[in-house]
Design a protein around this motif. Structure first.
Motif, PDB file in Angstrom:
ATOM      1  N   LEU A 121      42.692  66.164  51.610  1.00  0.00           N
ATOM      2  CA  LEU A 121      43.985  66.519  52.187  1.00  0.00           C
ATOM      3  C   LEU A 121      44.018  66.171  53.669  1.00  0.00           C
ATOM      4  O   LEU A 121      44.993  65.608  54.166  1.00  0.00           O
ATOM      5  N   TRP A 122      42.954  66.477  54.387  1.00  0.00           N
ATOM      6  CA  TRP A 122      42.881  66.163  55.817  1.00  0.00           C
ATOM      7  C   TRP A 122      42.955  64.649  56.019  1.00  0.00           C
ATOM      8  O   TRP A 122      43.665  64.172  56.902  1.00  0.00           O
ATOM      9  N   LEU A 123      42.251  63.900  55.198  1.00  0.00           N
ATOM     10  CA  LEU A 123      42.259  62.447  55.305  1.00  0.00           C
ATOM     11  C   LEU A 123      43.661  61.888  55.038  1.00  0.00           C
ATOM     12  O   LEU A 123      44.124  61.004  55.763  1.00  0.00           O
ATOM     13  N   ALA A 124      44.340  62.415  54.036  1.00  0.00           N
ATOM     14  CA  ALA A 124      45.695  61.959  53.725  1.00  0.00           C
ATOM     15  C   ALA A 124      46.644  62.254  54.887  1.00  0.00           C
ATOM     16  O   ALA A 124      47.480  61.412  55.247  1.00  0.00           O
ATOM     17  N   LEU A 125      46.531  63.418  55.484  1.00  0.00           N
ATOM     18  CA  LEU A 125      47.389  63.754  56.628  1.00  0.00           C
ATOM     19  C   LEU A 125      47.071  62.887  57.838  1.00  0.00           C
ATOM     20  O   LEU A 125      47.972  62.504  58.583  1.00  0.00           O
ATOM     21  N   TYR A 126      45.818  62.576  58.046  1.00  0.00           N
ATOM     22  CA  TYR A 126      45.428  61.701  59.156  1.00  0.00           C
ATOM     23  C   TYR A 126      46.014  60.304  58.971  1.00  0.00           C
ATOM     24  O   TYR A 126      46.552  59.717  59.904  1.00  0.00           O
ATOM     25  N   ILE A 127      45.916  59.777  57.752  1.00  0.00           N
ATOM     26  CA  ILE A 127      46.455  58.442  57.476  1.00  0.00           C
ATOM     27  C   ILE A 127      47.974  58.448  57.642  1.00  0.00           C
ATOM     28  O   ILE A 127      48.547  57.522  58.208  1.00  0.00           O
ATOM     29  N   TRP A 128      48.654  59.502  57.165  1.00  0.00           N
ATOM     30  CA  TRP A 128      50.112  59.610  57.303  1.00  0.00           C
ATOM     31  C   TRP A 128      50.501  59.603  58.775  1.00  0.00           C
ATOM     32  O   TRP A 128      51.472  58.974  59.167  1.00  0.00           O
ATOM     33  N   ASP A 129      49.732  60.301  59.596  1.00  0.00           N
ATOM     34  CA  ASP A 129      50.049  60.405  61.019  1.00  0.00           C
ATOM     35  C   ASP A 129      49.948  59.060  61.719  1.00  0.00           C
ATOM     36  O   ASP A 129      50.597  58.839  62.723  1.00  0.00           O
ATOM     37  N   GLN A 130      49.146  58.151  61.205  1.00  0.00           N
ATOM     38  CA  GLN A 130      48.966  56.844  61.819  1.00  0.00           C
ATOM     39  C   GLN A 130      50.060  55.851  61.431  1.00  0.00           C
ATOM     40  O   GLN A 130      50.178  54.794  62.030  1.00  0.00           O
ATOM     41  N   THR A 131      50.875  56.177  60.451  1.00  0.00           N
ATOM     42  CA  THR A 131      51.937  55.280  60.026  1.00  0.00           C
ATOM     43  C   THR A 131      53.153  55.441  60.935  1.00  0.00           C
ATOM     44  O   THR A 131      53.249  56.386  61.716  1.00  0.00           O
ATOM     45  N   GLU A 132      54.086  54.520  60.814  1.00  0.00           N
ATOM     46  CA  GLU A 132      55.306  54.609  61.626  1.00  0.00           C
ATOM     47  C   GLU A 132      56.104  55.855  61.273  1.00  0.00           C
ATOM     48  O   GLU A 132      56.676  56.499  62.154  1.00  0.00           O
ATOM     49  N   HIS A 133      56.106  56.221  59.996  1.00  0.00           N
ATOM     50  CA  HIS A 133      56.831  57.424  59.586  1.00  0.00           C
ATOM     51  C   HIS A 133      56.249  58.665  60.260  1.00  0.00           C
ATOM     52  O   HIS A 133      56.989  59.553  60.674  1.00  0.00           O
ATOM     53  N   GLY A 134      54.937  58.715  60.368  1.00  0.00           N
ATOM     54  CA  GLY A 134      54.294  59.848  61.030  1.00  0.00           C
ATOM     55  C   GLY A 134      54.632  59.898  62.510  1.00  0.00           C
ATOM     56  O   GLY A 134      54.849  60.969  63.080  1.00  0.00           O
ATOM     57  N   LYS A 135      54.694  58.740  63.151  1.00  0.00           N
ATOM     58  CA  LYS A 135      55.040  58.689  64.571  1.00  0.00           C
ATOM     59  C   LYS A 135      56.487  59.122  64.787  1.00  0.00           C
ATOM     60  O   LYS A 135      56.786  59.826  65.755  1.00  0.00           O
ATOM     61  N   ILE A 136      57.379  58.713  63.895  1.00  0.00           N
ATOM     62  CA  ILE A 136      58.781  59.118  63.994  1.00  0.00           C
ATOM     63  C   ILE A 136      58.894  60.629  63.826  1.00  0.00           C
ATOM     64  O   ILE A 136      59.580  61.310  64.591  1.00  0.00           O
ATOM     65  N   ASP A 137      58.194  61.170  62.850  1.00  0.00           N
ATOM     66  CA  ASP A 137      58.224  62.601  62.596  1.00  0.00           C
ATOM     67  C   ASP A 137      57.704  63.375  63.801  1.00  0.00           C
ATOM     68  O   ASP A 137      58.292  64.380  64.216  1.00  0.00           O
ATOM     69  N   TYR A 138      56.617  62.908  64.386  1.00  0.00           N
ATOM     70  CA  TYR A 138      56.037  63.562  65.552  1.00  0.00           C
ATOM     71  C   TYR A 138      57.004  63.520  66.734  1.00  0.00           C
ATOM     72  O   TYR A 138      57.161  64.495  67.467  1.00  0.00           O
ATOM     73  N   CYS A 139      57.675  62.395  66.909  1.00  0.00           N
ATOM     74  CA  CYS A 139      58.648  62.242  67.983  1.00  0.00           C
ATOM     75  C   CYS A 139      59.797  63.232  67.808  1.00  0.00           C
ATOM     76  O   CYS A 139      60.192  63.928  68.750  1.00  0.00           O
ATOM     77  N   LEU A 140      60.339  63.307  66.601  1.00  0.00           N
ATOM     78  CA  LEU A 140      61.457  64.207  66.338  1.00  0.00           C
ATOM     79  C   LEU A 140      61.039  65.665  66.475  1.00  0.00           C
ATOM     80  O   LEU A 140      61.805  66.494  66.977  1.00  0.00           O
ATOM     81  N   ASP A 141      59.815  65.994  66.060  1.00  0.00           N
ATOM     82  CA  ASP A 141      59.315  67.358  66.218  1.00  0.00           C
ATOM     83  C   ASP A 141      59.186  67.739  67.687  1.00  0.00           C
ATOM     84  O   ASP A 141      59.299  68.911  68.043  1.00  0.00           O
ATOM     85  N   ALA A 142      58.929  66.743  68.547  1.00  0.00           N
ATOM     86  CA  ALA A 142      58.785  67.006  69.983  1.00  0.00           C
ATOM     87  C   ALA A 142      60.135  67.036  70.693  1.00  0.00           C
ATOM     88  O   ALA A 142      60.187  67.168  71.916  1.00  0.00           O
TER      89      ALA A 142
END
Length: 57
Positions: A15-36
């Motif tokens: 699960l941790w590995l899957a979340l780490y990989i998701w965070d490295q994708t463009e979708h993860g970066k967009i999500d992080y940006c919107l959360d901030a």
């Protein structure tokens, strides 16, 4: 008992590995940006107007 513990540990590891990989994708970066509190600029692929402490692209 040891097998159950190993299974739980492996599950959390995957699960941790899957979340780490998701965070490295463009979708993860967009999500992080919107959360901030920012807005994602799709043309420049950058975050605009995020709050202090944002350390993204």
């Amino acid at each position: 008992m040891l097998k159950a513990f190993a299974l739980v540990l492996a599950t959390f590891g995957l699960l941790w590995l899957a979340l780490y990989i998701w965070d490295q994708t463009e979708h993860g970066k967009i999500d992080y940006c919107l959360d901030a509190g920012g807005a994602w600029d799709y043309e420049l692929k950058k975050c605009r107007g995020a709050g202090p402490g944002y350390k993204g692209p």
